[in-house]
Motif scaffolding. Structure first.
Motif, PDB file in Angstrom:
ATOM      1  N   LYS A  43       1.042  -4.339   2.314  1.00  7.43           N
ATOM      2  CA  LYS A  43      -0.293  -4.723   2.814  1.00  7.43           C
ATOM      3  C   LYS A  43      -1.383  -4.384   1.793  1.00  7.43           C
ATOM      4  O   LYS A  43      -2.172  -5.241   1.397  1.00  7.43           O
ATOM      5  N   THR A  44      -1.413  -3.113   1.377  1.00  9.06           N
ATOM      6  CA  THR A  44      -2.470  -2.692   0.448  1.00  9.06           C
ATOM      7  C   THR A  44      -2.339  -3.431  -0.882  1.00  9.06           C
ATOM      8  O   THR A  44      -3.344  -3.862  -1.460  1.00  9.06           O
ATOM      9  N   SER A  45      -1.113  -3.595  -1.361  1.00  8.71           N
ATOM     10  CA  SER A  45      -0.907  -4.293  -2.647  1.00  8.71           C
ATOM     11  C   SER A  45      -1.415  -5.727  -2.576  1.00  8.71           C
ATOM     12  O   SER A  45      -2.041  -6.217  -3.527  1.00  8.71           O
ATOM     13  N   LEU A  70      -5.786   7.626   1.483  1.00  6.46           N
ATOM     14  CA  LEU A  70      -5.044   7.180   0.291  1.00  6.46           C
ATOM     15  C   LEU A  70      -5.301   5.714  -0.045  1.00  6.46           C
ATOM     16  O   LEU A  70      -5.663   5.365  -1.166  1.00  6.46           O
ATOM     17  N   ASP A  71      -5.116   4.828   0.942  1.00  2.00           N
ATOM     18  CA  ASP A  71      -5.331   3.396   0.693  1.00  2.00           C
ATOM     19  C   ASP A  71      -6.822   3.092   0.504  1.00  2.00           C
ATOM     20  O   ASP A  71      -7.189   2.205  -0.265  1.00  2.00           O
ATOM     21  N   VAL A  72      -7.672   3.859   1.202  1.00  4.22           N
ATOM     22  CA  VAL A  72      -9.122   3.704   1.034  1.00  4.22           C
ATOM     23  C   VAL A  72      -9.487   3.911  -0.438  1.00  4.22           C
ATOM     24  O   VAL A  72     -10.226   3.127  -1.030  1.00  4.22           O
ATOM     25  N   VAL A 115      -8.955  -6.487   7.191  1.00  5.37           N
ATOM     26  CA  VAL A 115      -8.547  -5.297   7.948  1.00  5.37           C
ATOM     27  C   VAL A 115      -7.079  -5.013   7.656  1.00  5.37           C
ATOM     28  O   VAL A 115      -6.230  -5.899   7.842  1.00  5.37           O
ATOM     29  N   GLU A 116      -6.786  -3.814   7.189  1.00  4.77           N
ATOM     30  CA  GLU A 116      -5.374  -3.412   7.052  1.00  4.77           C
ATOM     31  C   GLU A 116      -4.992  -2.633   8.295  1.00  4.77           C
ATOM     32  O   GLU A 116      -5.463  -1.513   8.514  1.00  4.77           O
ATOM     33  N   ASN A 117      -4.170  -3.235   9.124  1.00 11.00           N
ATOM     34  CA  ASN A 117      -3.752  -2.575  10.365  1.00 11.00           C
ATOM     35  C   ASN A 117      -2.706  -1.491  10.059  1.00 11.00           C
ATOM     36  O   ASN A 117      -2.238  -1.364   8.933  1.00 11.00           O
TER      37      ASN A 117
END
Ligand SMILES: Nc1nc2c(ncn2[C@@H]2O[C@H](COP(=O)(O)OP(=O)(O)O)[C@@H](O)[C@H]2O)c(=O)[nH]1
Ligand SMILES: [Mg+2]
Length: 225
Positions: A43-45, A70-72, A115-117
């Motif tokens: 997702k983040t990638s 972390l992803d933020v 939005v990353e769920n």
């Protein structure tokens, strides 16, 4: 055996709040997408590579459904507004968490919100967040049976991205079986193999997103002809 049932009145309240959020998006002409997938599917990638493609064209902001930053941080490093929608350890985002996150963004300056769920193929499908499109990501190493195992998630998708397609030659993954599992739920849905690592397939995904955004913006134009 006890069965887990989501409390319907609570679900109804959350849905009402989701509808109110949609109105806020539309009042600001902000197009929003809800990205759902298993943990580690990419997702983040996918978000990071999407931002790289769009950065100089649209103003993008990201909401990260998580408990840690972390992803933020990964998104912030690209210079894009990003906020944590703190889930308190819950297995999905809901509209209350979304509302809190949206308060921290300057909505005047945003074209698209991603939005990353929470990484989960079950619960996020049951909670309406007010977003305009559901993007479901599966990835090759997870196996080709995910649409058959998690129909609720794939049934609600507007597009399915099959990430990590750079593994297609190495894994016993039958693309035909994977696609069949989805087409049984939605005959005409777009299924796009891509790789956030190599960039393969991203041109098609970016074209789909651009097209969806353009159609959204055009829907506000009153036809006077
Ligand atoms: N080989 C390969 N690895 C990928 C790809 N996309 C993501 N990854 C890796 O998969 C892991 C999880 O990715 P991440 O974006 O954090 O997944 P998330 O938990 O769904 O947000 C990381 O190690 C990424 O580098 C891809 O297309 N191909
Ligand atoms: Mg992530």
């Amino acid at each position: 055996m006890k069965q887990f049932v989501i409390n319907q009145p609570i679900l109804d309240e959350l849905t009402k709040k989701g509808i109110a959020i949609r109105q806020v998006f539309d009042a600001h002409k902000i197009f929003s997408v809800n990205i759902m997938a298993s943990p580690g599917a990419g997702k983040t990638s996918v978000i990071l590579r999407t931002i790289e493609s769009f950065k100089n064209i649209y103003n993008i902001a990201v909401i990260e459904g998580d408990v840690i930053e972390l992803d933020v941080e990964r998104v912030r490093n690209l210079g894009v507004p990003v906020v944590l929608a703190h889930t308190g350890g819950s297995c999905h985002l809901d509209s209350i968490m979304m509302e809190q996150a949206l308060k921290q963004l300057n909505l005047e300056d945003i074209d698209i919100i991603i939005v990353e769920n929470v990484g989960n193929l079950i619960c996020p499908a049951n909670f309406y967040l007010g977003t305009h499109r559901n993007i479901v990501i599966a990835s090759v190493p997870e196996g080709d049976d995910k649409p058959c195992k998690y129909p609720g998630m794939f049934k609600g998708a507007d597009i399915v991205l099959l990430n990590k397609c750079d593994y297609l030659d190495h894994e016993a993954f039958e693309l035909e079986y994977f696609e069949k599992g989805i087409r049984q739920l939605q005959e005409n849905i777009r299924i796009l193999p891509l790789s956030a690592k190599t960039g393969e397939g991203f041109d098609k995904w970016i074209a789909w997103l651009t097209n969806s955004y353009d159609r959204y913006i055009k829907s506000f134009t009153i036809d006077t002809s």
